[in-house]
Design a protein around this motif. Structure first.
Motif, PDB file in Angstrom:
ATOM      1  N   ASP A 142       4.234  37.681  -9.185  1.00  9.39           N
ATOM      2  CA  ASP A 142       4.309  39.043  -9.714  1.00  9.39           C
ATOM      3  C   ASP A 142       3.383  40.002  -8.973  1.00  9.39           C
ATOM      4  OD1 ASP A 142       6.140  38.148 -11.512  1.00  9.39           O
ATOM      5  OD2 ASP A 142       4.765  38.056 -13.213  1.00  9.39           O
ATOM      6  N   ILE A 143       2.510  39.483  -8.158  1.00  5.62           N
ATOM      7  CA  ILE A 143       1.641  40.347  -7.344  1.00  5.62           C
ATOM      8  C   ILE A 143       2.437  40.793  -6.132  1.00  5.62           C
ATOM      9  CG2 ILE A 143      -0.497  40.444  -6.008  1.00  5.62           C
ATOM     10  CD1 ILE A 143      -1.681  38.397  -7.870  1.00  5.62           C
ATOM     11  N   PRO A 144       2.435  42.084  -5.795  1.00  8.98           N
ATOM     12  CA  PRO A 144       3.215  42.560  -4.643  1.00  8.98           C
ATOM     13  C   PRO A 144       2.842  41.827  -3.351  1.00  8.98           C
ATOM     14  CG  PRO A 144       2.456  44.405  -5.954  1.00  8.98           C
ATOM     15  CD  PRO A 144       1.773  43.190  -6.503  1.00  8.98           C
ATOM     16  N   GLN A 145       3.852  41.661  -2.495  1.00  8.85           N
ATOM     17  CA  GLN A 145       3.636  40.952  -1.243  1.00  8.85           C
ATOM     18  C   GLN A 145       2.643  41.688  -0.350  1.00  8.85           C
ATOM     19  OE1 GLN A 145       4.712  38.000  -0.436  1.00  8.85           O
ATOM     20  NE2 GLN A 145       3.740  38.050   1.580  1.00  8.85           N
ATOM     21  N   THR A 146       2.612  43.013  -0.431  1.00  3.79           N
ATOM     22  CA  THR A 146       1.659  43.768   0.387  1.00  3.79           C
ATOM     23  C   THR A 146       0.218  43.452   0.015  1.00  3.79           C
ATOM     24  OG1 THR A 146       1.921  45.597  -1.181  1.00  3.79           O
ATOM     25  CG2 THR A 146       3.281  45.629   0.806  1.00  3.79           C
ATOM     26  N   VAL A 147      -0.009  43.127  -1.264  1.00  2.26           N
ATOM     27  CA  VAL A 147      -1.362  42.763  -1.699  1.00  2.26           C
ATOM     28  C   VAL A 147      -1.664  41.314  -1.334  1.00  2.26           C
ATOM     29  CG1 VAL A 147      -2.866  42.511  -3.716  1.00  2.26           C
ATOM     30  CG2 VAL A 147      -1.329  44.474  -3.542  1.00  2.26           C
ATOM     31  N   ARG A 148      -0.683  40.435  -1.544  1.00  2.00           N
ATOM     32  CA  ARG A 148      -0.917  39.014  -1.234  1.00  2.00           C
ATOM     33  C   ARG A 148      -1.163  38.793   0.249  1.00  2.00           C
ATOM     34  NH1 ARG A 148       3.912  35.678  -3.634  1.00  2.00           N
ATOM     35  NH2 ARG A 148       5.036  37.675  -3.483  1.00  2.00           N
ATOM     36  N   SER A 149      -0.515  39.572   1.092  1.00  2.00           N
ATOM     37  CA  SER A 149      -0.697  39.362   2.535  1.00  2.00           C
ATOM     38  C   SER A 149      -2.082  39.748   3.012  1.00  2.00           C
ATOM     39  CB  SER A 149       0.362  40.166   3.295  1.00  2.00           C
ATOM     40  OG  SER A 149       0.204  41.559   3.058  1.00  2.00           O
ATOM     41  N   ARG A 150      -2.833  40.501   2.219  1.00  2.00           N
ATOM     42  CA  ARG A 150      -4.181  40.927   2.608  1.00  2.00           C
ATOM     43  C   ARG A 150      -5.264  40.105   1.915  1.00  2.00           C
ATOM     44  NH1 ARG A 150      -0.780  45.188   2.994  1.00  2.00           N
ATOM     45  NH2 ARG A 150      -1.181  46.707   4.672  1.00  2.00           N
ATOM     46  N   CYS A 151      -4.859  39.042   1.215  1.00  2.00           N
ATOM     47  CA  CYS A 151      -5.819  38.192   0.509  1.00  2.00           C
ATOM     48  C   CYS A 151      -5.605  36.739   0.908  1.00  2.00           C
ATOM     49  CB  CYS A 151      -5.674  38.341  -1.011  1.00  2.00           C
ATOM     50  SG  CYS A 151      -5.913  40.020  -1.628  1.00  2.00           S
ATOM     51  N   GLN A 152      -6.623  35.939   0.729  1.00  2.00           N
ATOM     52  CA  GLN A 152      -6.505  34.491   0.894  1.00  2.00           C
ATOM     53  C   GLN A 152      -6.094  33.886  -0.446  1.00  2.00           C
ATOM     54  OE1 GLN A 152      -9.952  32.642   2.602  1.00  2.00           O
ATOM     55  NE2 GLN A 152      -9.948  33.944   4.437  1.00  2.00           N
ATOM     56  N   HIS A 153      -5.028  33.105  -0.408  1.00  2.00           N
ATOM     57  CA  HIS A 153      -4.436  32.587  -1.637  1.00  2.00           C
ATOM     58  C   HIS A 153      -4.789  31.112  -1.791  1.00  2.00           C
ATOM     59  CE1 HIS A 153      -0.548  32.076  -4.237  1.00  2.00           C
ATOM     60  NE2 HIS A 153      -1.658  31.869  -4.912  1.00  2.00           N
ATOM     61  N   PHE A 154      -5.354  30.747  -2.932  1.00  2.00           N
ATOM     62  CA  PHE A 154      -5.679  29.358  -3.262  1.00  2.00           C
ATOM     63  C   PHE A 154      -4.951  28.997  -4.550  1.00  2.00           C
ATOM     64  CE2 PHE A 154      -9.196  30.823  -0.688  1.00  2.00           C
ATOM     65  CZ  PHE A 154      -9.447  29.758   0.155  1.00  2.00           C
ATOM     66  N   SER A 155      -4.125  27.948  -4.472  1.00  2.00           N
ATOM     67  CA  SER A 155      -3.334  27.505  -5.618  1.00  2.00           C
ATOM     68  C   SER A 155      -3.941  26.210  -6.167  1.00  2.00           C
ATOM     69  CB  SER A 155      -1.873  27.278  -5.213  1.00  2.00           C
ATOM     70  OG  SER A 155      -1.104  26.864  -6.311  1.00  2.00           O
ATOM     71  N   PHE A 156      -4.167  26.167  -7.470  1.00  2.00           N
ATOM     72  CA  PHE A 156      -4.770  25.009  -8.134  1.00  2.00           C
ATOM     73  C   PHE A 156      -3.706  24.295  -8.972  1.00  2.00           C
ATOM     74  CE2 PHE A 156      -8.076  28.156  -7.476  1.00  2.00           C
ATOM     75  CZ  PHE A 156      -9.115  27.417  -6.922  1.00  2.00           C
ATOM     76  N   HIS A 157      -3.696  22.977  -8.902  1.00  2.00           N
ATOM     77  CA  HIS A 157      -2.724  22.208  -9.671  1.00  2.00           C
ATOM     78  C   HIS A 157      -3.261  21.895 -11.066  1.00  2.00           C
ATOM     79  CE1 HIS A 157      -5.166  18.589  -9.120  1.00  2.00           C
ATOM     80  NE2 HIS A 157      -5.252  18.891  -7.837  1.00  2.00           N
ATOM     81  N   ALA A 158      -2.364  21.459 -11.940  1.00  2.00           N
ATOM     82  CA  ALA A 158      -2.759  21.117 -13.305  1.00  2.00           C
ATOM     83  C   ALA A 158      -3.632  19.866 -13.300  1.00  2.00           C
ATOM     84  CB  ALA A 158      -1.511  20.890 -14.169  1.00  2.00           C
ATOM     85  N   VAL A 159      -4.455  19.750 -14.332  1.00  2.00           N
ATOM     86  CA  VAL A 159      -5.364  18.609 -14.437  1.00  2.00           C
ATOM     87  C   VAL A 159      -4.562  17.392 -14.913  1.00  2.00           C
ATOM     88  CG1 VAL A 159      -7.528  17.778 -15.436  1.00  2.00           C
ATOM     89  CG2 VAL A 159      -7.189  20.229 -15.039  1.00  2.00           C
ATOM     90  N   LYS A 160      -4.788  16.259 -14.296  1.00  2.00           N
ATOM     91  CA  LYS A 160      -4.063  15.043 -14.644  1.00  2.00           C
ATOM     92  C   LYS A 160      -4.511  14.513 -16.004  1.00  2.00           C
ATOM     93  CE  LYS A 160      -3.343  13.619  -9.850  1.00  2.00           C
ATOM     94  NZ  LYS A 160      -3.548  12.548  -8.846  1.00  2.00           N
TER      95      LYS A 160
END
Length: 657
Positions: A142-160
């Motif tokens: 939902d974050i615009p692509q123009t904003v995401r392209s200027r940030c470093q994106h870190f995705s965290f997975h669910a806890v096991k």
């Protein structure tokens, strides 16, 4: 590890996006990163040997307490408009009051409007050196692509599940709480990959738990009552009743659950989760004793060992297709409960649909129960006889004065059957292929036209090819239809001469048919053996489990036997052939051929070729059917003779009394 290396190398970005499951620590990671950026102790010192914050300096303690001046945490769900973002952008121009960086942490960043993101875009594109933006969100798309392209994106997975369970076990020990494994497993499963949710439910359970000897006591029953759920043993009982076709027991269990105050929507939601675990247990091959629940299966099933064994027991009752249909029905039921007034009725109806789905039969079994010809079902080992009649010859153009004399000779050829038709598809094939062992009862009508000269029998072409001589029953003089008209034009023919001429005509037609088809006696034997091998292979697949589709494909194929191989010309495309005839099916077919004595022959599977030559020919009408009677009508026969007409559809308008 990436953030640790970035801090060590002093390669700091001006925008970070932390995304992932709810309650896994995205905002906490942002705070820790802010502490590491503004920590007053340098990396490699005695107090701070690594890139992690020291947590003892003034900046670290203030950020951890949430009262740091230069670390501003904003709830983007409430401050999502363009006016709030403009104030943030204006304040970002000023340097930090004390620390090195001014850090903005935007929680639930996906709630910010597009206009507000556009107002922030220029600051993200050319930020001051002292500004760092950190955005935490569960919906990064939902974050615009123009904003995401200027940030470093870190995705965290669910806890096991095992990690949540270990953390809850440690908390119970530190808090002096007596909790059994079943209770902790329920808390971990209720978290659904979220450590925060699991801790919240555990905190509520400890607050409402009874105290024994000064220690809180947690048990599974108390936690189920707290969460408003029922034990999965109830759903296991429902599936056992579905397997046993006991509709009354299913409704009785549902009535007990609803009378106890459980919500139909909550029951449907929990049943959907249980069915999902059952499907995964079936796919992963988990046994009734929980065997095979390690490795990938354990990753797919984030439940306790007891629940894994329960899911394995339920999965052993049904096939994968049945469980998938059950899950689809309950998902639709759960969706309908959201906008239906009588939720109880719809929940009970959804459970009854599971019993009804269990009663479904394969289409092959249904088709095999239909009558074949004349409303009578063939007995075992005997194929249905077919009757083929040649069309009547047209009347002579120049009839002899007086009534014409007609003599009709009817012969019948019957050959005993050798093998039964094992499925409706095989019976369809038997109509298109000649088998000298199939039952054929074909009255052959040979009209004799009286002329002034010798009598010449006119033999109509026979739909059934006759290659080998067959016994011919000659009608006796008493059975002959003999009508004498005008004695002047009548030609009397001796019975012996007529029979001899008819037999000679039959042999001539048989030789012509054999020459056209190019089949010798040896080729007929090869064709017969090919059909025997086809029957053996299809029977072996039908005896196996969930192999009805490959059996139909091989039953519709053309089998040819040579000295070295068995060639199977299927109707499947080149893409579908390896999917339908997979290695497991091919292994079963080879084993069946080996048991039948044809193991030395190589099995060759050929895809179908789309061409006009491969188009299926129209099948002959069954004896006694409406289409067969239409074919016998004189007007229809006359139309076929003059215009080469073809009957496609026949509608029976008679009363079915």
């Amino acid at each position: 590890m990436t953030l640790m290396n970035a801090l060590t190398q002093r390669r700091i970005a001006h925008g970070y996006i932390f995304s992932g499951h709810r309650g896994i620590g995205k905002t906490t990671i942002a705070r820790i990163l802010a502490m590491a950026l503004n920590c007053r102790n340098t990396i490699g010192s005695a107090v701070r040997p690594t890139a992690e914050p020291c947590e003892v300096c003034e900046s670290c303690t203030e950020i951890r307490a949430g009262n740091a001046v230069d670390v501003i945490e904003i709830d983007a769900a409430t401050n999502r408009g363009i006016d709030e973002i403009r104030e943030l952008r204006d304040a970002a121009r000023y340097r930090p009051a004390r620390d090195k960086y001014k850090i903005y942490i935007l929680d639930e960043a996906h709630q910010i409007t597009d206009a507000a993101f556009n107002a922030l875009l220029k600051t993200l594109e050319e930020p001051p050196d002292h500004i760092v933006f950190m955005m935490a969100t569960t919906q990064p798309e939902d974050i615009p692509q123009t904003v995401r392209s200027r940030c470093q994106h870190f995705s965290f997975h669910a806890v096991k599940l095992v990690d949540i369970l270990g953390e809850l076990r440690g908390i119970a020990e530190r808090e002096d709480v007596d909790a059994d494994e079943a209770a902790l497993s329920l808390l971990a499963e209720a978290g659904d990959g979220s450590m925060r949710d699991a801790l919240s439910i555990m905190d509520q359970a400890i607050a409402s738990a009874p105290v024994e000897d000064g220690r809180a006591r947690l048990d599974a029953g108390q936690i189920r009552e707290l969460m408003g759920t029922v034990p999965n043993a109830v759903f296991e009982r429902i599936l056992e009743a579905v397997d046993g076709n006991r509709s009354a027991e299913v409704i009785t269990v549902a009535n007990q659950l609803l009378d106890a105050g459980n919500s139909p929507a909550q029951l449907a939601r929990q049943f959907v989760r249980y069915l999902r675990n059952t499907v995964i247990a079936k796919i992963a091959g988990i046994g009734v004793d929980g065997a095979g629940a390690d490795g990938v299966a354990g990753e797919l099933l984030q439940i306790s060992a007891d629940e894994q064994r329960r899911a394995g027991r339920s999965a052993a009752l049904f096939s994968e297709e049945e469980l998938t249909r059950f899950l689809q029905v309950m998902l639709k039921t759960f969706d309908e409960l959201g906008y239906r007034q009588e939720q109880r009725f719809h929940f009970e109806l959804g459970l009854l649909k599971l019993v009804h789905l269990r009663r479904l039969l394969p289409i092959e079994a249904v088709l095999s129960q239909f009558p074949v010809a004349g409303g009578a079902r063939p007995g075992p080992g005997v194929a249905t006889a077919r009757t083929v009649s040649a069309p009547a010859a047209p009347p002579p153009r120049n009839p002899v004065s007086g009534a014409a004399t007609a003599r009709v000779l009817e012969t019948s050829a019957t050959v005993a059957s050798a093998r039964p038709a094992f499925s409706p598809f095989e019976r369809d094939q038997s109509r298109n292929r000649f088998d000298e062992k199939a039952v054929v009862a074909a009255p052959i009508v040979i009209p004799v036209v009286p002329v002034a000269g010798p009598v010449v029998p006119i033999a109509a072409p026979m739909p059934v090819p006759v290659v080998v001589p067959v016994p011919i029953a000659i009608a006796t003089p008493a059975e002959m239809v003999l009508t004498d008209g005008d004695a002047k034009g009548a030609a009397l023919v001796e019975l012996g001469d007529l029979a001899e001429t008819a037999v000679a005509t039959l042999h001539a037609v048989a030789q012509e048919e054999s020459a056209e088809n190019g089949r010798s006696d040896m080729q007929l034997d090869a064709l017969h053996s090919a059909e025997e091998l086809q029957r053996v292979a299809v029977d072996a697949l039908l005896a196996a489990k969930n192999q009805a589709t490959p059996a139909d494909a091989l039953g519709d194929a053309d089998w040819t036997v040579t000295e070295t191989e068995v060639r199977v010309q299927t109707e499947l495309s080149k893409t579908m052939l390896p999917l339908v005839i997979n290695p497991e099916v091919e292994k079963l077919v080879k084993a069946a051929l080996r048991d039948s004595g044809a193991g030395a022959l190589k099995l060759v599977l050929l895809p179908g070729v789309k061409s006009a030559a491969n188009a299926k020919k129209p099948r002959a009408a069954k004896s006694g059917s409406v289409q067969a009677k239409a074919m016998e009508h004189p007007i229809v026969q006359r139309a076929q003779t003059l215009f080469n007409a073809e009957i496609r559809n026949v509608i029976d308008l008679r009363d079915n009394d």
